[in-house]
Each structure stands twice: as structure tokens, then as C-alpha cells.
Design a protein around this motif. Sequence first.
Motif, mmCIF file in Angstrom:
data_model
loop_
_atom_site.group_PDB
_atom_site.id
_atom_site.type_symbol
_atom_site.label_atom_id
_atom_site.label_comp_id
_atom_site.label_asym_id
_atom_site.label_seq_id
_atom_site.Cartn_x
_atom_site.Cartn_y
_atom_site.Cartn_z
ATOM 1 N N ARG A 131 0.838 -1.198 0.000
ATOM 2 C CA ARG A 131 0.000 0.000 0.000
ATOM 3 C C ARG A 131 0.873 1.248 0.000
ATOM 4 O O ARG A 131 1.931 1.265 0.623
ATOM 5 C CB ARG A 131 -0.891 -0.008 1.241
ATOM 6 N N GLN A 132 0.433 2.274 -0.720
ATOM 7 C CA GLN A 132 1.152 3.550 -0.757
ATOM 8 C C GLN A 132 0.281 4.628 -0.121
ATOM 9 O O GLN A 132 -0.897 4.758 -0.440
ATOM 10 C CB GLN A 132 1.499 3.934 -2.191
ATOM 11 N N VAL A 133 0.868 5.383 0.797
ATOM 12 C CA VAL A 133 0.156 6.470 1.467
ATOM 13 C C VAL A 133 1.020 7.726 1.438
ATOM 14 O O VAL A 133 2.246 7.655 1.258
ATOM 15 C CB VAL A 133 -0.192 6.110 2.927
ATOM 16 N N SER A 134 0.391 8.863 1.626
ATOM 17 C CA SER A 134 1.104 10.142 1.702
ATOM 18 C C SER A 134 0.973 10.686 3.108
ATOM 19 O O SER A 134 -0.141 10.785 3.647
ATOM 20 C CB SER A 134 0.539 11.145 0.697
ATOM 21 N N THR A 139 6.065 10.371 0.534
ATOM 22 C CA THR A 139 5.395 9.193 -0.015
ATOM 23 C C THR A 139 5.930 7.956 0.699
ATOM 24 O O THR A 139 7.134 7.708 0.724
ATOM 25 C CB THR A 139 5.649 9.068 -1.525
ATOM 26 N N VAL A 140 5.013 7.197 1.288
ATOM 27 C CA VAL A 140 5.393 6.015 2.067
ATOM 28 C C VAL A 140 4.775 4.782 1.407
ATOM 29 O O VAL A 140 3.565 4.739 1.169
ATOM 30 C CB VAL A 140 4.916 6.116 3.521
ATOM 31 N N GLN A 141 5.610 3.806 1.087
ATOM 32 C CA GLN A 141 5.119 2.545 0.541
ATOM 33 C C GLN A 141 5.290 1.469 1.593
ATOM 34 O O GLN A 141 6.390 1.236 2.096
ATOM 35 C CB GLN A 141 5.861 2.150 -0.737
ATOM 36 N N LEU A 142 4.191 0.809 1.936
ATOM 37 C CA LEU A 142 4.206 -0.235 2.947
ATOM 38 C C LEU A 142 4.276 -1.598 2.275
ATOM 39 O O LEU A 142 3.496 -1.899 1.371
ATOM 40 C CB LEU A 142 2.942 -0.167 3.810
#
Length: 325
Positions: A131-134, A139-142
Amino acid sequence: MTNDANQEVDLLKREARRWVRQLVSGEATTVDAEALRRWRKQSVAHDAAFSEEVRVWQHLGEGGRAFVTMHGNPVWPGRTVGSTTRRALLVGGGALAASVAATAVVKPPLDLWPSLEELRADYRTSTGEQRQVSIADVTVQLNTQTAITVNGDTDSGPGVRLISGQASFAMPERTSRALTVLAANGRIVAERARFDVRCLAEQTSVTCVAGVVEVTAGERSTTVGQGQQIVYDGNGLRAAAAADLTEATSWQDGFIVFRGTALSDAVAEINRYRPGRVMVLNAALGQKTISGRFRTERMDDVLSWIARATGANRRTLPGGIVLLS
């Protein structure tokens, strides 16, 4: 709030409470875990109700034992009491003893469902999910089985705590604020950098893909530059070393890479991407090494290849359990 709205809220609370009780009952299966995930995704209200009941459970502490004893196991519509259909080998046969119910929530058996702390995360991925979140302008990719909490966007910059798993952080080229990431007993501070943090078991690794990051663990701090990786644990920081960035970031492209990796370690990594549990029953087998680059969405194919390459016997059980011997 109208009577209908009140009734809906009460219904969600009751359902969320039953889910928590189910997780500590000893009757939970991997099917239940997937059903819970779907239930939480129905709406923000569903997810909030479950998070609140988890918070209540945490405050119960040791008294949680009495909670299960007093209320009993939940009864689900259409489910036969005592049914063992597709039962994962969570705690052996029968219900989990009330004396260890709290432990089952904090540290689930075989890691077949998320821990209490992971369930309370702001962002979390399930097995095999990315999952990618801001967060602010970051930008953070989990990666799979990853949980983070967001500490807020302060004047000094955003803060994130990596509870467990692996995440990549990409900061904008132009920013005047630092990003702080807490992982286990360490702290990572960066400005205009791209880096990867992996926090599993008792060890955390930080890989700098671009820019520089400052890593602190215990009383020591060091700067990690582009193309370097550093590892820390309860004993503190190790020396920074050159990293293979292609290998370190391969998960972002849907691959895992093994290079002379002990089978026991490879299986631990496979378990992060595949529902159920793979277990190596033979110590000598676990020491055999494998190498290769594999797609994360084809873990069962990887297991077939491993069985052929190592000569292992493979036995498949309900609940996604695979035994290698």
C-alpha cells in the motif's frame, strides 16, 4: 443523533466486541482473520468501532481473562459451535485457556493474525498486500504485514513509527523539514532522502537509496549515505556497509531475492507474503541454502520449487499450513 443512528452505532460496537472476543477465544482461524479484514473495510465507522474495542481490551490488561470467562465465546450466525472447518493450527485442538487469552491478542500464535499493537496502527497491510500512502509531503510505501502510526505533522516535520514490517520513504527534493521515523529502539532522521526501513523480530535495517539519513540507536549515532545499509538491535548499531540497492528494494517491484539464504530464513520471509504458515520440521533441512529471484504473488510455486531443489517432503494441511521435512 436519531434513534436509528444510535441503534446502528450500538450494533457496530457489539459486532466489534464479538470480533475481539473471537480473536482471544482460541477458536479463531485464518478464515476469521480474512473475514475481519473485510468487515473493517466496510466503512470508516466499522474500522473505528473495532479500533475502540481493541483499545478497551488493552486497558483491561490481565483482567481480560475474566472478560472472556464472563461473556463467553461469541456466537456467529450460521456457524456451528465447536466447528473446526478449515481450522488453522493456532493453538492445537480446543479453546485457548483463559489464562493465556491476553497473550494471544498481544502475540498471536504462529503470527497468524496481527498483534494488538498492529491492529491499532494508523496504516496497516495484510499478508501479501502492499500500500502507498502520503504523510505530509512524504510518499510512504508499505510492504506486506507492515504497520505504522503517524505522530503528526509538527513544525519540525512529520513523524512516523514503524511498528513492524518494512516501508520505504521518499521525500521531496525541496523541503525544509525533516522526517523522523522511529523503529524498535532506534530513530532515523532524514531530509530530502529516499530510504527503506525493515523492522522484524529483534533487528532493524536501514538502507539509504538517495541522500543521507542519520540513524541513532542507544547512545550511538551515525550517518548513512546513498548505497549504504546499517543494522541495529538491542546491542546497538553495527557498522554501515555497502548495500545492493536492487536487491534491497526488489519488494517494491513484487520480488523477493534469496542469495545463499538458509531455508529457515527463506521460509520466514515467504510467510510474510503468503496466508497460513510454512514450517520447516527438520533442523538439517532448515540449514540448506537456496538462491533465486521470485515473484511475491506466486509463493506456492516457490514452495514447489523449494521442495524439488532441496529434496524436502511437502505436506499441506487446512488453513494454509505447509510442513516441510
